[in-house]
Design an enzyme around this catalytic site. Sequence first.
Site, PDB file in Angstrom:
ATOM      1  N   SER A 186      53.657  62.294  38.245  1.00  0.00           N
ATOM      2  CA  SER A 186      53.967  63.242  37.168  1.00  0.00           C
ATOM      3  C   SER A 186      52.731  63.449  36.303  1.00  0.00           C
ATOM      4  O   SER A 186      51.963  62.517  36.075  1.00  0.00           O
ATOM      5  CB  SER A 186      55.102  62.668  36.312  1.00  0.00           C
ATOM      6  N   GLN A 242      52.698  66.484  40.386  1.00  0.00           N
ATOM      7  CA  GLN A 242      53.709  67.329  39.737  1.00  0.00           C
ATOM      8  C   GLN A 242      53.195  67.823  38.390  1.00  0.00           C
ATOM      9  O   GLN A 242      52.670  67.061  37.588  1.00  0.00           O
ATOM     10  CB  GLN A 242      55.014  66.544  39.558  1.00  0.00           C
ATOM     11  N   HIS A 259      67.391  67.707  38.237  1.00  0.00           N
ATOM     12  CA  HIS A 259      66.599  66.770  37.434  1.00  0.00           C
ATOM     13  C   HIS A 259      67.405  65.491  37.182  1.00  0.00           C
ATOM     14  O   HIS A 259      67.304  64.872  36.128  1.00  0.00           O
ATOM     15  CB  HIS A 259      66.213  67.438  36.116  1.00  0.00           C
ATOM     16  N   THR A 270      57.235  71.883  38.330  1.00  0.00           N
ATOM     17  CA  THR A 270      58.607  71.664  37.846  1.00  0.00           C
ATOM     18  C   THR A 270      58.997  72.820  36.933  1.00  0.00           C
ATOM     19  O   THR A 270      58.325  73.082  35.931  1.00  0.00           O
ATOM     20  CB  THR A 270      58.722  70.312  37.124  1.00  0.00           C
ATOM     21  N   ARG A 284      69.461  65.298  33.908  1.00  0.00           N
ATOM     22  CA  ARG A 284      68.780  65.017  32.632  1.00  0.00           C
ATOM     23  C   ARG A 284      68.513  66.260  31.800  1.00  0.00           C
ATOM     24  O   ARG A 284      68.087  66.163  30.652  1.00  0.00           O
ATOM     25  CB  ARG A 284      67.455  64.305  32.905  1.00  0.00           C
ATOM     26  N   TYR A 322      53.960  69.792  34.835  1.00  0.00           N
ATOM     27  CA  TYR A 322      54.618  70.544  33.779  1.00  0.00           C
ATOM     28  C   TYR A 322      53.534  71.496  33.325  1.00  0.00           C
ATOM     29  O   TYR A 322      52.481  71.061  32.855  1.00  0.00           O
ATOM     30  CB  TYR A 322      55.060  69.624  32.641  1.00  0.00           C
ATOM     31  N   LYS A 337      59.998  72.866  41.975  1.00  0.00           N
ATOM     32  CA  LYS A 337      61.057  71.871  41.782  1.00  0.00           C
ATOM     33  C   LYS A 337      62.034  72.332  40.706  1.00  0.00           C
ATOM     34  O   LYS A 337      61.612  72.815  39.643  1.00  0.00           O
ATOM     35  CB  LYS A 337      60.413  70.540  41.359  1.00  0.00           C
ATOM     36  N   ARG A 370      69.240  64.603  25.565  1.00  0.00           N
ATOM     37  CA  ARG A 370      69.314  63.194  25.982  1.00  0.00           C
ATOM     38  C   ARG A 370      69.797  62.280  24.845  1.00  0.00           C
ATOM     39  O   ARG A 370      69.073  61.399  24.367  1.00  0.00           O
ATOM     40  CB  ARG A 370      67.957  62.716  26.488  1.00  0.00           C
ATOM     41  N   TYR A 410      66.148  55.362  28.497  1.00  0.00           N
ATOM     42  CA  TYR A 410      65.216  56.401  28.958  1.00  0.00           C
ATOM     43  C   TYR A 410      65.353  56.612  30.467  1.00  0.00           C
ATOM     44  O   TYR A 410      65.402  57.739  30.967  1.00  0.00           O
ATOM     45  CB  TYR A 410      63.775  56.008  28.596  1.00  0.00           C
TER      46      TYR A 410
HETATM   47  C1  FNR Z   1      62.406  62.142  35.761  1.00  0.00           C
HETATM   48  N1  FNR Z   1      62.219  63.351  36.431  1.00  0.00           N
HETATM   49  C2  FNR Z   1      61.034  64.034  36.291  1.00  0.00           C
HETATM   50  N2  FNR Z   1      60.821  65.187  36.993  1.00  0.00           N
HETATM   51  C3  FNR Z   1      59.641  65.837  36.906  1.00  0.00           C
HETATM   52  O1  FNR Z   1      59.471  66.860  37.573  1.00  0.00           O
HETATM   53  N3  FNR Z   1      58.650  65.354  36.079  1.00  0.00           N
HETATM   54  C4  FNR Z   1      58.787  64.231  35.335  1.00  0.00           C
HETATM   55  O2  FNR Z   1      57.878  63.825  34.626  1.00  0.00           O
HETATM   56  C5  FNR Z   1      60.043  63.561  35.407  1.00  0.00           C
HETATM   57  N4  FNR Z   1      60.271  62.434  34.655  1.00  0.00           N
HETATM   58  C6  FNR Z   1      61.417  61.691  34.854  1.00  0.00           C
HETATM   59  C7  FNR Z   1      61.597  60.488  34.167  1.00  0.00           C
HETATM   60  C8  FNR Z   1      62.717  59.713  34.421  1.00  0.00           C
HETATM   61  C9  FNR Z   1      62.873  58.407  33.712  1.00  0.00           C
HETATM   62  C10 FNR Z   1      63.686  60.131  35.366  1.00  0.00           C
HETATM   63  C11 FNR Z   1      64.892  59.301  35.700  1.00  0.00           C
HETATM   64  C12 FNR Z   1      63.535  61.345  36.010  1.00  0.00           C
HETATM   65  C13 FNR Z   1      63.216  63.821  37.407  1.00  0.00           C
HETATM   66  C14 FNR Z   1      62.954  63.193  38.785  1.00  0.00           C
HETATM   67  O3  FNR Z   1      61.745  63.647  39.321  1.00  0.00           O
HETATM   68  C15 FNR Z   1      64.070  63.527  39.776  1.00  0.00           C
HETATM   69  O4  FNR Z   1      64.273  64.923  39.817  1.00  0.00           O
HETATM   70  C16 FNR Z   1      65.383  62.824  39.434  1.00  0.00           C
HETATM   71  O5  FNR Z   1      65.158  61.530  38.941  1.00  0.00           O
HETATM   72  C17 FNR Z   1      66.236  62.767  40.692  1.00  0.00           C
HETATM   73  O6  FNR Z   1      67.437  62.146  40.473  1.00  0.00           O
HETATM   74  P1  FNR Z   1      67.715  60.584  40.743  1.00  0.00           P
HETATM   75  O7  FNR Z   1      67.101  60.224  42.088  1.00  0.00           O
HETATM   76  O8  FNR Z   1      67.092  59.860  39.615  1.00  0.00           O
HETATM   77  O9  FNR Z   1      69.203  60.528  40.738  1.00  0.00           O
END
Ligand code: FNR
Length: 378
Positions: free
Chosen positions: A110, A131, A278, A159, A281, A133, A254, A168, A28
């Site tokens: 989040s 943040q 993101h 976001t 992801r 959604y 974002k 995923r 995850y």
């Molecule tokens: C996220 N990200 C994310 N973004 C967001 O806007 N709301 C969210 O709830 C989440 N949840 C989330 C869970 C997990 C496990 C990860 C790894 C990422 C994205 C996050 O905010 C961010 O954009 C990225 O993680 C940035 O990249 P790096 O620093 O992980 O490489």
Amino acid sequence: MDLHSLYPGIADLKRRAQRRIPHFVWEYLDSGTGVEATLRRNRVGLDRLGFAPSILHGPIECDTQVEFLGRTYPMPVGVAPIGMAGLIWPDAEGLLARAAAAARLPFTLSNVAAQSPEDVAPHLGNDAWFQLYPPKDPDIRRDLLDRVGQAGFSTLVLTADVPVASRRERQTRSGLTNPPKLTPKLLAQIAQRPAWAMAMARNGPPRMRTLDRYTDNSSNLPPTAHVGYLLRTSPDMEYVHWLRDAWDGPLIVKGVMRPEDAEPLKQAGVDALWVSNHGGRQFDGAPAGIDVLPTIRAATDLPLIFDSGVEGGLDILRARAAGADFVMLGRGFMYALAALGAAGPAHVIDILRQDLKANMGQLGARTLEEIPPILTLD
Ligand code: FNR
């Protein structure tokens, strides 16, 4: 032995994290989507950028301080939002909020985190961001914004890069479902990680607590529903205008990856853009975040935040030189929590501070304004 001797970099925390959390939780946290080409591109894109080192500049003191959205920060770094962070490590949200407040850096909660705005309120400093959604129902939106303001969050982040759920595949292969179901496969993975299992048992199973009050009495939601997805909508520009009217503080969008999105968002009264794919992801065909950053910088004078692939101080300098004002990390902070528990977030902040200064020293840069032009290295 001190933490810097054992874990000098985020890569060391990442290795330890994988050994400490169950496989499905690791998947995850660590995975991207598709074949993870975007995830790899983020790293390759950053590594391709560099600077010519400076010599004969004599001894220097490096000051990492920056101004951003009317506030002064000791360095241009903050915590990106992580949904269900409490699944990765118990009380992740509270631990991150406290470490960020102690370091006077922004922390983003989040709205699908495992703790609510009210849960983390006692731990927030002056730079708490929330943040969103975007909830579909205007009553839920208003209520959520009221709660967030009352809990002490100053800044709202919308976001915009999850118009639909991403696939995923690695997560699916690990046995993780939405919402998580404790199958024998998952239980076997948990049994191999006793420290995580014990800590989880003490804290109770994580859930999206911010959304509790909107789903508790709702008879029209199937019991297996992922509440995060059921409540949200895919926002449009009208939604941005609505939020701008409803929220007094700074508003950030974002997930911006195209230069042409900048001007309409500026016209809508958005205060800053968060350039991000993101962390790879969402869409496996996206360019590296760092590669689109200069094009968005050229298209707008709005302040820019950058994330996606940042793993150290040099990456922060690369992002700044490519046009970002501020840089966020998602996984880096979570690797640290999984590796070290409560001591993790402060250690990552320390790694970033030291690494930033070490690299600024190589460039003869006394301040972040003195970073030389960026070079493409191959
Ligand atoms: C996220 N990200 C994310 N973004 C967001 O806007 N709301 C969210 O709830 C989440 N949840 C989330 C869970 C997990 C496990 C990860 C790894 C990422 C994205 C996050 O905010 C961010 O954009 C990225 O993680 C940035 O990249 P790096 O620093 O992980 O490489």
